[in-house]
Structure formats: structure tokens, C-alpha cells
Design an enzyme around this catalytic site. Structure first.
Site, mmCIF file in Angstrom:
data_model
loop_
_atom_site.group_PDB
_atom_site.id
_atom_site.type_symbol
_atom_site.label_atom_id
_atom_site.label_comp_id
_atom_site.label_asym_id
_atom_site.label_seq_id
_atom_site.Cartn_x
_atom_site.Cartn_y
_atom_site.Cartn_z
ATOM 1 N N ASP A 216 0.857 -1.122 0.098
ATOM 2 C CA ASP A 216 0.248 -0.053 0.164
ATOM 3 C C ASP A 216 0.324 1.196 0.189
ATOM 4 O O ASP A 216 1.997 1.479 0.565
ATOM 5 C CB ASP A 216 -0.889 -0.450 0.668
ATOM 6 C CG ASP A 216 -1.866 1.242 1.307
ATOM 7 O OD1 ASP A 216 -2.287 1.177 -0.349
ATOM 8 O OD2 ASP A 216 -2.748 0.626 1.945
ATOM 9 N N HIS A 353 -11.229 -1.252 -6.545
ATOM 10 C CA HIS A 353 -10.578 -0.192 -6.007
ATOM 11 C C HIS A 353 -9.298 0.847 -5.984
ATOM 12 O O HIS A 353 -10.182 2.184 -5.695
ATOM 13 C CB HIS A 353 -10.199 -1.015 -4.426
ATOM 14 C CG HIS A 353 -9.927 0.013 -3.688
ATOM 15 N ND1 HIS A 353 -10.107 0.955 -2.756
ATOM 16 C CD2 HIS A 353 -8.713 -0.142 -2.812
ATOM 17 C CE1 HIS A 353 -9.978 1.561 -2.095
ATOM 18 N NE2 HIS A 353 -8.552 1.758 -1.647
HETATM 19 FE FE1 N7H Z 1 -7.452 2.371 -0.377
HETATM 20 N N1 N7H Z 1 -5.485 -1.862 0.873
HETATM 21 O O1 N7H Z 1 -4.532 -1.892 1.340
HETATM 22 O O2 N7H Z 1 -6.113 -2.688 0.358
HETATM 23 N N2 N7H Z 1 -6.041 1.787 -1.567
HETATM 24 N N3 N7H Z 1 -7.571 1.374 1.459
HETATM 25 N N4 N7H Z 1 -8.445 3.231 0.055
HETATM 26 N N5 N7H Z 1 -7.280 3.773 -2.620
HETATM 27 C C1 N7H Z 1 -5.356 1.616 -2.326
HETATM 28 O O3 N7H Z 1 -1.651 2.014 -5.259
HETATM 29 C C2 N7H Z 1 -6.622 0.268 1.004
HETATM 30 C C3 N7H Z 1 -9.516 3.418 0.973
HETATM 31 C C4 N7H Z 1 -7.688 5.170 -2.463
HETATM 32 O O4 N7H Z 1 -3.946 5.738 -7.583
HETATM 33 C C5 N7H Z 1 -4.539 0.397 -2.703
HETATM 34 O O5 N7H Z 1 -0.527 3.106 -3.160
HETATM 35 C C6 N7H Z 1 -7.848 -1.079 2.335
HETATM 36 C C7 N7H Z 1 -10.244 4.807 1.036
HETATM 37 C C8 N7H Z 1 -6.959 5.699 -3.085
HETATM 38 O O6 N7H Z 1 -4.451 3.997 -8.405
HETATM 39 C C9 N7H Z 1 -4.554 -0.420 -1.831
HETATM 40 C C10 N7H Z 1 -8.451 0.256 2.839
HETATM 41 C C11 N7H Z 1 -10.234 5.389 0.386
HETATM 42 C C12 N7H Z 1 -5.654 4.685 -3.762
HETATM 43 C C13 N7H Z 1 -5.770 -0.235 -0.810
HETATM 44 C C14 N7H Z 1 -9.068 1.408 1.724
HETATM 45 C C15 N7H Z 1 -8.692 4.401 -0.131
HETATM 46 C C16 N7H Z 1 -5.539 3.815 -2.873
HETATM 47 C C17 N7H Z 1 -3.188 -0.447 -4.001
HETATM 48 C C18 N7H Z 1 -9.366 -0.304 4.155
HETATM 49 C C19 N7H Z 1 -11.225 7.236 -0.651
HETATM 50 C C20 N7H Z 1 -4.722 4.930 -4.702
HETATM 51 C C21 N7H Z 1 -1.675 0.845 -3.314
HETATM 52 C C22 N7H Z 1 -9.136 -0.551 4.912
HETATM 53 C C23 N7H Z 1 -12.030 6.822 -0.127
HETATM 54 C C24 N7H Z 1 -5.361 4.259 -6.914
HETATM 55 C C25 N7H Z 1 -1.502 1.797 -4.113
HETATM 56 C C26 N7H Z 1 -4.739 5.103 -7.887
HETATM 57 C C27 N7H Z 1 -4.842 2.803 -3.033
HETATM 58 C C28 N7H Z 1 -6.232 -0.736 0.395
HETATM 59 C C29 N7H Z 1 -9.428 2.237 2.235
HETATM 60 C C30 N7H Z 1 -8.568 5.384 -1.205
HETATM 61 C C31 N7H Z 1 -3.922 -2.075 -1.635
HETATM 62 C C32 N7H Z 1 -7.356 -1.925 3.120
HETATM 63 C C33 N7H Z 1 -11.202 4.468 2.567
HETATM 64 C C34 N7H Z 1 -6.834 6.855 -3.907
#
Ligand code: N7H
Length: 507
Positions: A216, A353
């Protein structure tokens, strides 16, 4: 007494406590994550656009690189004493961006502070910061905007006692605790603890991965005046994240310049249930083992493999070399020669996601309003053997795990709240480009990781298409939530000069 910025900076440097020079960074640095700019690079980039990195709190632009981080939520019980101690004792501990960029300038523990609207009210600060979500507080967004089930909220977030939060980050919890004691001594009883949450990077090879196992923090935007963009990385105006900077179109009080709104969320992750779902619904690629087919489903729900490799570039098989290379691992935009972006889900599902929360070229290039800088950290222990065996998360609160989610933006309604409400929680957002003509077949469903299916209702079935690359129209039904919101709050993270000149006593 009001200080000019120049004299403030001289005073701030003089106030810095003697630092024991660090030999190891307080930040983690997994290969997949973009490196921070060097102090020299950032100084040069910021000078070009007049960004003052010594005045901006360090957490805002750094991203998800914390090793141990304590979120200490507090109630102000003696505003006069608090304001007097804030300027004299706390300000010298506050870590600006510039200080984090080189190991030998990093403090033992990085300290940042942010205030809720209630906290500003308690201090007698009545200026309107120009953000209704911040003013009304996150509880106001709970069901209709965020889709949270209020009964799952941690009582402290549902109450009225959270006035602010200290973010204390270091490489050891001992350091964090020592700095917390120092902060409490300085504040001399003017605050009480409302709640706290200890975050920490996961152990060993899982460092940098969140609790489901995915790397992440790979993708955060490059901010003009701070970082040099990597291939595929979006370059955005600093004003999307910092108030009063270029690109922030809202009228604010001048002292709010270089502050940022911090959206905090405690997001519980039901890891055994997630893993069991992947096994039970594993895809059926004949060239993959059963385990690999389960991994494939998870990767397509996320849009990245656990390694970090984007499925848009590696749709059916993981590519760990690509994953670990920041020159390549963000270099995709969902377009592919010979494929119609409006209908192609063979590369990346519309619901994935990462595609939901950052649609990249699914949006028109001029649509840049809806971005956040993510700066969270995992919290809670590793999954126990008993949980793995039963496929059920233990309900003992000491075993709760998840993501201490932090998003920075200059407008919460365009940033975190927009992403959650309008993209993650919305099944029918495929008409991002108005020129596209959609068949209902290609409606993607809501975000399989963080989307909620109803207004404050848990476990509403989600029905994304696109998860199975061999049949992108196939719907896979998800009957349970793997991420459960335990609530949060919206804060304002002020600049160092605002702490000195507006929030402290004598200002
Ligand atoms: Fe997310 N995860 O670790 O599973 N997220 N996220 N997120 N997220 C991203 O590209 C995760 C949450 C965004 O630019 C990755 O860095 C988990 C919320 C955005 O391509 C992974 C939770 C919100 C991106 C996860 C969670 C976002 C992103 C890929 C909750 C906004 C960038 C790694 C527990 C409302 C997308 C990466 C891009 C990427 C995870 C929450 C937003 C692995 C587990 C609540 C903008």
C-alpha cells in the site's frame, strides 16, 4: 505579538530542541514505494513555486511511510493553558516537511497536530475555514454520505470530546511513548485523552503491506513544488492539498494558508473473512493453481496484486519485478491499444478499488478536483492461528486490526468524502466521460473493498462485474463487508506559522 514569516522561521529554528542525530530513518522505505525527494531536490522544487516546506506539517506530503504511529485524540479542558503551552512548548516539537527528508535532520519522534472544528471552537477560533464537511464534523456524514453503520462507530468518534489529534511517528513505540509523555508534561493537564490508536507497519516481509496483504502507498500524486513525478504519476497543484496554495479556489482566512484537512478513519479489516471469500470464489484459470486463482480474484478486486503489480499491466499473473520498480509500477491509465476503454474489463475491472478511487484516464484530463494524499498505517495485531482456522475475526477488541486511514486534501467534499460517496459507494458511475455510451452490462458495481451497499447498512450484497477476466460480464456477488468503518473525524492540520501566530496565546 504577530511575527513575520521570516522572523518566525528564525525563531522556530532557535526553538528546535537539540537533536540526537539519527543514523537510521524513522520512515520505512519498501522498494515499491516512490522515494521521497532529497532535501536538496525538494528545496529546489519548492523554491520554484514558492512553497514553504519548513512551514508545512511533515505528515501531509510524506505519504504512507510511517513505521510506528500513534494517533492520540484529545479534549482541551483548559484552553488558556493549552494555548500558552502550544506556542512555547509544543511548537518546537512540531516536525515540518523539510525536517523529514534527510535522516540526519529527522527528530527522534515526528510530531504533528491537527484540530477538529470543536477544537478550534474550544480555542475561541471562530473563522470559517471554508469547508462544510470539516465544520459539521464526520458524524454529520455518517450514513448518507459515507454509508457507515453508526452502531459500529467507536464511541469516542460518535461523541463530542475529540478536539484534536497528535500524530507521533517514530521507528520504535518506546520513542513514541516517551514523546507522548513529553507532550503531556508540557501541556500540564490542559488536555485529556479522548481516545488513541497505535498504528504500526506490519512485521518482516509484510512491511509496507496492509492487513489483507497488499502493498500500500504506491500511488499518491506528485505535488508540484515537492516531488518529481515518476512515470504514470499524476502531477497536481499544491492547492488541491494545501489551503491557499495555487489551485485552491476557496476563500480562506490568511492564517489557514499551508494547512490541510485531515480525514481520519478507523477502518477495521476482516482478514480471515476476506481470505475465505477469495478461496470460496476462486477463479478458474486452468493455468493457475487453486491458490493462485484465489489470489487472482483478490488482485482483481483491488486492482493490484499483493506484490503491488497493477492488474492493468499484469491482468492474470503477478509480476513481482514490475511491482518493485517505481519506474513501472504506476505507469498505467486503463487504456490499451485495440481495446475500447469504455467497455474493456479484461485488463482492470471497473470496480477495482484503485480504479474506483482514482479513475485515471477514465476521467477527462481537466477533471483534477478529486484527489487525496493517503498517509495511513495499519493498526492491530497479525491474524491469529485460531482466526485463520475458523475464517472468522475474533471479536476481542484487542485483536481488532485494520487501517488507520488518513487522507489530506484542501476540500473534504471533493476529496475523501467524494471518493467514498460518489465513486466507491456508487454502482453506476461509469459515465465518467460523458461521451461514453454505456450498456448496463458494463456497470461495474460498487467498490468490493471499501464500498458500502446501503445507507448505513452492513453487508448489503455488492455485485461487481469484471472480476473474472475470462468472462468480464460475469457478476460475482459479495455478501459481506470486509472493511467496517469504526468511525473517524475531520481535522485541520495548520501550518507552523498558524500554530505560532493564531492558535497560541499571545497571538
Ligand atoms: Fe485504498 N488496501 O491496502 O487494500 N488502497 N484502501 N482507500 N486507495 C489502494 O496504489 C485499502 C481507502 C485510495 O492512484 C491500494 O498505493 C484498504 C479509502 C486511493 O491508483 C491498496 C482500505 C479510500 C488509492 C489500498 C482502503 C481509498 C488507493 C493500492 C481500507 C478513499 C490510489 C496501493 C481498509 C475513500 C489509487 C496503492 C491509484 C489505493 C487498500 C481505503 C483511496 C492496496 C485496505 C477509504 C485514492
Amino acid at each position: 505579538m504577530k511575527l513575520s514569516l521570516a522572523s518566525f522561521l528564525v525563531a522556530a529554528v532557535a526553538l528546535q530542541p537539540a537533536l540526537s542525530v539519527r543514523t537510521n530513518s524513522l520512515l520505512i522505505d519498501p522498494a515499491a514505494l516512490p522515494a521521497l525527494p532529497s532535501a536538496q531536490q525538494a528545496a529546489s522544487a519548492s523554491a520554484d513555486v514558492g512553497l514553504n516546506l519548513t512551514n508545512i506539517q511533515g505528515d501531509i506530503l510524506i505519504g504512507m511511510k510511517k513505521n510506528k504511529e500513534l494517533f492520540f485524540f484529545f479534549t482541551i479542558v483548559n484552553p488558556t493553558l493549552f494555548r500558552s503551552q502550544l506556542g512555547s512548548g509544543i511548537l518546537p516539537l512540531i516536525t515540518p516537511t523539510s525536517q523529514l527528508l534527510a535522516v540526519d535532520t529527522q527528530p527522534t519522534t515526528a510530531v504533528n497536530i491537527a484540530f477538529s472544528q470543536r477544537g478550534l471552537n474550544a480555542l475561541g477560533i471562530t473563522d470559517d475555514l471554508g469547508d462544510t464537511a470539516f465544520t459539521n464534523g464526520q458524524i454529520d456524514n455518517v450514513a448518507t454520505i459515507l454509508g457507515d453503520e453508526t452502531s459500529n462507530w467507536e464511541p469516542a468518534f460518535a461523541g463530542t470530546g475529540i478536539h484534536g489529534v497528535f500524530l507521533l511517528a517514530s521507528d520504535t513505540i518506546d520513542n513514541v511513548n516517551a514523546t507522548l509523555s513529553q507532550v503531556q508534561n508540557i501541556l500540564n493537564g490542559s488536555i485529556t485523552e479522548a481516545y488513541s490508536l497505535q498504528g504500526q507497519a506490519r512485521p518482516g516481509d509484510e512491511q509496507g503491506h496492509e492487513h489483507f496483504g497488499f502493498m500500500d502507498g504506491i500511488s499518491n500524486p506528485a505535488v508540484t513544488g515537492f516531488s518529481t513525478p515518476l512515470p504514470g504519476q499524476q502531477v497536481l497543484d499544491p492547492g488541491l492539498f494545501l489551503l491557499g496554495e495555487s489551485g485552491d479556489l476557496v476563500s480562506r482566512p490568511s492564517w489557514a494558508k499551508d494547512g490541510s484537512f485531515l480525514a481520519f478513519r478507523q477502518l477495521q479489516q476482516r482478514v480471515p473473512e476476506f481470505n475465505a471469500f477469495l478461496v470460496d470464489n476462486a477463479l478458474s484459470n486452468p493455468n493457475l493453481t487453486a491458490d493462485q486463482n484465489a489470489e487472482l480474484l483478490g488482485a482483481r478486486m483491488m486492482g493490484r496484486w499483493k506484490s503491488g503489480a497493477p492488474v492493468d499491466l499484469a491482468p492474470t499473473v503477478d509480476d513481482p519485478v514490475l511491482a518493485a520498480d517505481p519506474q513501472q509500477n504506476n505507469n498505467f491509465n486503463y487504456t490499451h491499444p485495440g481495446f475500447d476503454e469504455a467497455t474493456d474489463q479484461t485488463h482492470c475491472p471497473f470496480s477495482a478499488h484503485v480504479r474506483k478511487t482514482n479513475p485515471r484516464s477514465d476521467l477527462n484530463p481537466e477533471d483534477t478536483a478529486n484527489h487525496i494524499i493517503r498517509a495511513g498505517i495499519p493498526y492491530g495485531p497479525e491474524v491469529t492461528d485460531a482466526e485463520n482456522a475458523s475464517n472468522v475475526s475474533n471479536t476481542d477488541p484487542s485483536l481488532e486490526r485494520g487501517l488507520a486511514f488518513v487522507a489530506y486534501q484542501s476540500d473534504i467534499n471533493n476529496g475523501f468524502a467524494f471518493l467514498q460517496q460518489n465513486w466507491a459507494n456508487n454502482a453506476n458511475t461509469r459515465n465518467l466521460k460523458l461521451t461514453w455510451n454505456f450498456s448496463p452490462l458494463f456497470m461495474q458495481g460498487i467498490d468490493p473493498i471499501i464500498g458500502t451497499g446501503g445507507l448505513g447498512q452492513a453487508d448489503v450484497p455488492r455485485t461487481p462485474s469484471g472480476l473474472d477476466p475470462s468472462d468480464p460480464t460475469r457478476i460475482i456477488t459479495i455478501n459481506q463487508d470486509f472493511v467496517v468503518s469504526r468511525g473517524g473525524e475531520y481535522f485541520f492540520s495548520p501550518s507552523l506559522s498558524a500554530i505560532q501566530n493564531t492558535l497560541s496565546l499571545g497571538a
